[in-house]
Design a protein around this motif. Structure first.
Motif, PDB file in Angstrom:
ATOM      1  N   GLY A 163       0.797  -1.217   0.000  1.00 58.59           N
ATOM      2  CA  GLY A 163       0.000   0.000   0.000  1.00 58.59           C
ATOM      3  C   GLY A 163       0.832   1.270   0.000  1.00 58.59           C
ATOM      4  N   PRO A 164       1.824   1.407   0.907  1.00 57.85           N
ATOM      5  CA  PRO A 164       2.656   2.613   0.896  1.00 57.85           C
ATOM      6  C   PRO A 164       3.400   2.828  -0.424  1.00 57.85           C
ATOM      7  N   ALA A 165       3.778   1.729  -1.103  1.00 56.26           N
ATOM      8  CA  ALA A 165       4.471   1.882  -2.392  1.00 56.26           C
ATOM      9  C   ALA A 165       3.546   2.520  -3.420  1.00 56.26           C
ATOM     10  N   LEU A 166       2.268   2.104  -3.454  1.00 55.12           N
ATOM     11  CA  LEU A 166       1.323   2.727  -4.384  1.00 55.12           C
ATOM     12  C   LEU A 166       1.085   4.187  -3.999  1.00 55.12           C
ATOM     13  N   ALA A 167       1.107   4.471  -2.707  1.00 54.14           N
ATOM     14  CA  ALA A 167       0.951   5.862  -2.256  1.00 54.14           C
ATOM     15  C   ALA A 167       2.095   6.719  -2.789  1.00 54.14           C
ATOM     16  N   ARG A 168       3.312   6.196  -2.745  1.00 56.47           N
ATOM     17  CA  ARG A 168       4.463   6.967  -3.244  1.00 56.47           C
ATOM     18  C   ARG A 168       4.353   7.179  -4.755  1.00 56.47           C
ATOM     19  N   THR A 169       3.876   6.161  -5.469  1.00 56.63           N
ATOM     20  CA  THR A 169       3.706   6.293  -6.917  1.00 56.63           C
ATOM     21  C   THR A 169       2.645   7.344  -7.231  1.00 56.63           C
ATOM     22  N   PHE A 170       1.557   7.335  -6.461  1.00 53.93           N
ATOM     23  CA  PHE A 170       0.497   8.328  -6.656  1.00 53.93           C
ATOM     24  C   PHE A 170       1.027   9.728  -6.359  1.00 53.93           C
ATOM     25  N   LEU A 171       1.849   9.849  -5.326  1.00 54.46           N
ATOM     26  CA  LEU A 171       2.435  11.139  -4.969  1.00 54.46           C
ATOM     27  C   LEU A 171       3.287  11.673  -6.119  1.00 54.46           C
ATOM     28  N   ALA A 172       4.057  10.784  -6.741  1.00 53.45           N
ATOM     29  CA  ALA A 172       4.903  11.205  -7.859  1.00 53.45           C
ATOM     30  C   ALA A 172       4.056  11.675  -9.040  1.00 53.45           C
ATOM     31  N   ALA A 173       2.884  11.062  -9.215  1.00 50.90           N
ATOM     32  CA  ALA A 173       2.035  11.405 -10.358  1.00 50.90           C
ATOM     33  C   ALA A 173       1.218  12.657 -10.116  1.00 50.90           C
ATOM     34  N   ARG A 174       0.765  12.856  -8.876  1.00 51.42           N
ATOM     35  CA  ARG A 174      -0.182  13.945  -8.607  1.00 51.42           C
ATOM     36  C   ARG A 174       0.362  15.043  -7.688  1.00 51.42           C
ATOM     37  N   GLY A 175       1.486  14.776  -7.010  1.00 57.14           N
ATOM     38  CA  GLY A 175       2.034  15.762  -6.096  1.00 57.14           C
ATOM     39  C   GLY A 175       1.338  15.740  -4.750  1.00 57.14           C
ATOM     40  N   GLY A 176       1.868  16.535  -3.808  1.00 57.87           N
ATOM     41  CA  GLY A 176       1.295  16.591  -2.469  1.00 57.87           C
ATOM     42  C   GLY A 176       2.329  16.288  -1.408  1.00 57.87           C
ATOM     43  N   ALA A 177       1.870  15.741  -0.303  1.00 60.19           N
ATOM     44  CA  ALA A 177       2.752  15.378   0.812  1.00 60.19           C
ATOM     45  C   ALA A 177       2.322  14.019   1.331  1.00 60.19           C
ATOM     46  N   ILE A 178       3.277  13.286   1.905  1.00 60.86           N
ATOM     47  CA  ILE A 178       2.988  11.925   2.349  1.00 60.86           C
ATOM     48  C   ILE A 178       3.500  11.708   3.763  1.00 60.86           C
ATOM     49  N   VAL A 179       2.753  10.926   4.535  1.00 64.28           N
ATOM     50  CA  VAL A 179       3.168  10.464   5.854  1.00 64.28           C
ATOM     51  C   VAL A 179       2.976   8.956   5.878  1.00 64.28           C
ATOM     52  N   GLU A 180       4.033   8.207   6.237  1.00 61.42           N
ATOM     53  CA  GLU A 180       3.944   6.747   6.266  1.00 61.42           C
ATOM     54  C   GLU A 180       3.941   6.240   7.701  1.00 61.42           C
TER      55      GLU A 180
END
Length: 557
Positions: free
Chosen positions: A186-203
């Motif tokens: 799940g976190p890996a897909l979150a990072r991929t989505f972040l790269a595509a759409r931008g934003g900030a992430i917390v794992e």
């Protein structure tokens, strides 16, 4: 000439031919540990504890894992469909697809076995169609389309789960944060989505989750599909990666155990536990009989969802909730988690109704086993929304949570109230503030008077904190509320023109007499006997001339 093909009748096995689980009988009041041992010896999937009363072996195992070996097995009875052995196969399949964990098969009056669903239920798949998409916001549709593409590129299965799915099926505005579950990382897909759409992430590595804040969409939560194991009642679970069906099986209610697979060839709804049917019937149902024991905070969520969505707890769920309350207290359940549930309630449109439901069910015994939700407490809870609005209008900077707790414990005995505050993890100044407020309720209420000189009316309220005043208004009569309203509007800000240094300069010794003089000056101002600085100076000089004797404004000419 060719011979006509032979036509053979299609065999219809019926329910009797589908049986895949043995049912064994045990005497009434058999303990969970004994029933489980027998089921294991007989390789049985179910245990019958009485006429029409059946317990799943998996529920017995769950109870033992929670340390409930001495619980009567019949406490774990499920409401399962019962059919005759001649019931057509299609009827049995429909019952399983509707969310039944098993279908019990009867031959006349004898139980011959059961048809068990696959682990986690039958994952019925239904295309969600355009109406589902149209109930999502444009931003949500765009994000989910991106996730559909990214999941396909990564070779993983991704699912939209939880409240967004439920609300869209209910034709409610599905504007809440998105919850995504991934069979994989799940976190890996979150990072991929972040790269595509931008934003900030917390794992959050411990829980296999990540949260992405992206544009105007709000938060998107990503989680690896996981199963849970509760090792103690009320404790946080241990999580392990799993399948989507097992992930849905760890949820609180069937209406939240729904998922939409984000697949490139179309979105399909997965409903292994009958959540769609429960939504149609306006019913709130837990997934297993020990759901509230594993996580007692689900009791609070049940009241929130029932109130917000207009659902009714079914009888089996009500019994499961009562059982959990009886099996408490829960030492592993932290006060912070209980407080978090109260704060979520305060964010709802009808907090008083939710609290009333909880009180009527005895849920606040989680604060202290001696807690009793009296009529007076119910009245305090009913007045809470008005009191919160009043405090905002008066610009009293109080924490809504503190006033809520006062509403819940003000009518309890002092020991129970103190125990509840400790249970809710209050400490330091917040705890001291609430204790003072509880003490003030009987003391001040008995001294308030709606008549007399203004100074007399105000005297019991001087130096009271904002939360004390709000607590008095919340629990008070019309007369009490009127007095507090008057005090805040006309008296609280009354101050003498002279300060401590000024009265000392006039000859008052530096001692407790300074505070006494200033207090008398304030009262004189409030009563209209002294109206300006010159009058205050005259008062102090008269006080000194009389050797510090009390000066009563009402006797002054």
């Amino acid at each position: 000439m060719a011979k006509r093909a032979q036509v053979y009748p299609q065999a219809e096995p019926g329910a009797g031919g589908l049986v895949n689980a043995v049912v064994v009988r045990v005497p009434a009041r058999t303990l969970v540990s004994e029933a489980l041992a027998l089921a294991r010896r007989r390789e049985a999937g179910l245990v019958a504890t009485g006429e029409g009363q059946v317990v799943l072996r998996q529920d017995l195992s769950r109870a033992v894992g929670l340390g409930l070996d001495r619980l009567a097995a019949e406490e774990l009875v499920r409401t399962l469909p019962v059919v005759s052995s001649s019931e057509p196969e299609v009827g049995v399949r429909r019952l399983l697809a509707a969310g039944a964990a098993a279908v019990v098969v009867r031959e006349r009056r004898q139980l011959v076995g059961a048809v068990m669903s696959t682990p986690g239920g039958v994952a019925t798949r239904v295309p969600v169609g355009r109406r589902f998409r149209d109930r999502l916001t444009e931003d949500a549709r765009g994000a989910l389309d991106t996730l559909t593409r990214l999941a396909a590129d990564a070779g993983v299965r991704a699912f939209l789960v939880g409240g967004t799915v439920r609300d869209a099926l209910l034709a409610r505005s599905a504007l809440r944060d998105l919850d995504i579950v991934v069979e994989g990382d799940g976190p890996a897909l979150a990072r991929t989505f972040l790269a595509a759409r931008g934003g900030a992430i917390v794992e959050h590595a411990r829980f296999l989750t990540a949260s992405v804040m992206s544009g105007g969409l709000g938060r998107i939560d990503f989680a690896t599909a996981r199963s849970e194991r509760y090792e103690r009642p009320g404790a946080l679970p241990r999580v392990m990666p799993s399948t989507i069906t097992q992930d849905l099986g760890r949820r609180d209610f069937t209406v939240n155990a729904l998922a939409v697979e984000l697949a490139a060839d179309g979105w399909d709804l997965l409903d292994p536990y009958g959540g769609r049917g429960d939504l149609a019937d306006r019913r709130l149902r837990v997934l297993h009989p020990l759901s509230f024991v594993e996580d007692p905070t689900r009791i609070f969520r049940a009241a929130r969802y029932a109130t917000r969505l207009g659902l009714t707890l079914d009888a089996w769920t009500v019994r499961a909730q009562a059982r959990a309350l009886r099996l408490g207290p829960y030492g592993a359940l932290s006060g912070q988690r209980l407080v978090a549930e109260l704060e979520l309630i305060l964010g709802e449109e009808q907090p008083a109704e939710i609290l009333r439901r909880l009180g009527g069910a005895g849920s606040f015994r989680l604060f202290d086993p001696r807690y009793r939700f009296s009529r007076r407490t119910a009245a305090h809870v009913a007045a809470l929304p008005e009191a919160l609005r009043w405090s905002r209008q008066r610009r009293l900077p109080i924490a809504p949570l503190e006033l809520t707790v006062l509403a819940l414990v003000a009518d309890q005995g002092r020991e129970v109230a103190s125990s509840a505050l400790t249970r809710l993890a209050f400490s330091g100044e917040p705890l001291a503030r609430l204790v003072r407020a509880l003490d003030a309720l009987p003391e001040v209420t008995g001294r308030l008077t709606p008549t007399g000189r203004p100074s007399e009316r105000a005297r019991p309220l001087w130096d009271r904190s904002d939360v004390e005043l709000a607590g008095l208004w919340l629990t008070g009569t019309v007369g009490v509320r009127s007095t507090i309203d008057w005090f805040l509007s006309h008296a609280r800000d009354a101050r003498p023109a002279l300060n401590g240094d000024a009265v000392v300069a006039l000859g008052v010794p530096r001692s407790a007499e300074v505070a006494r003089v200033l207090s008398d000056l304030r009262d004189a101002r409030l009563d209209g006997v002294v109206t300006d600085r010159e009058g205050e100076v005259a008062y102090v000089e008269d006080w000194i001339k009389k050797g510090g004797m009390a000066w009563l404004p009402s006797t002054s000419s």
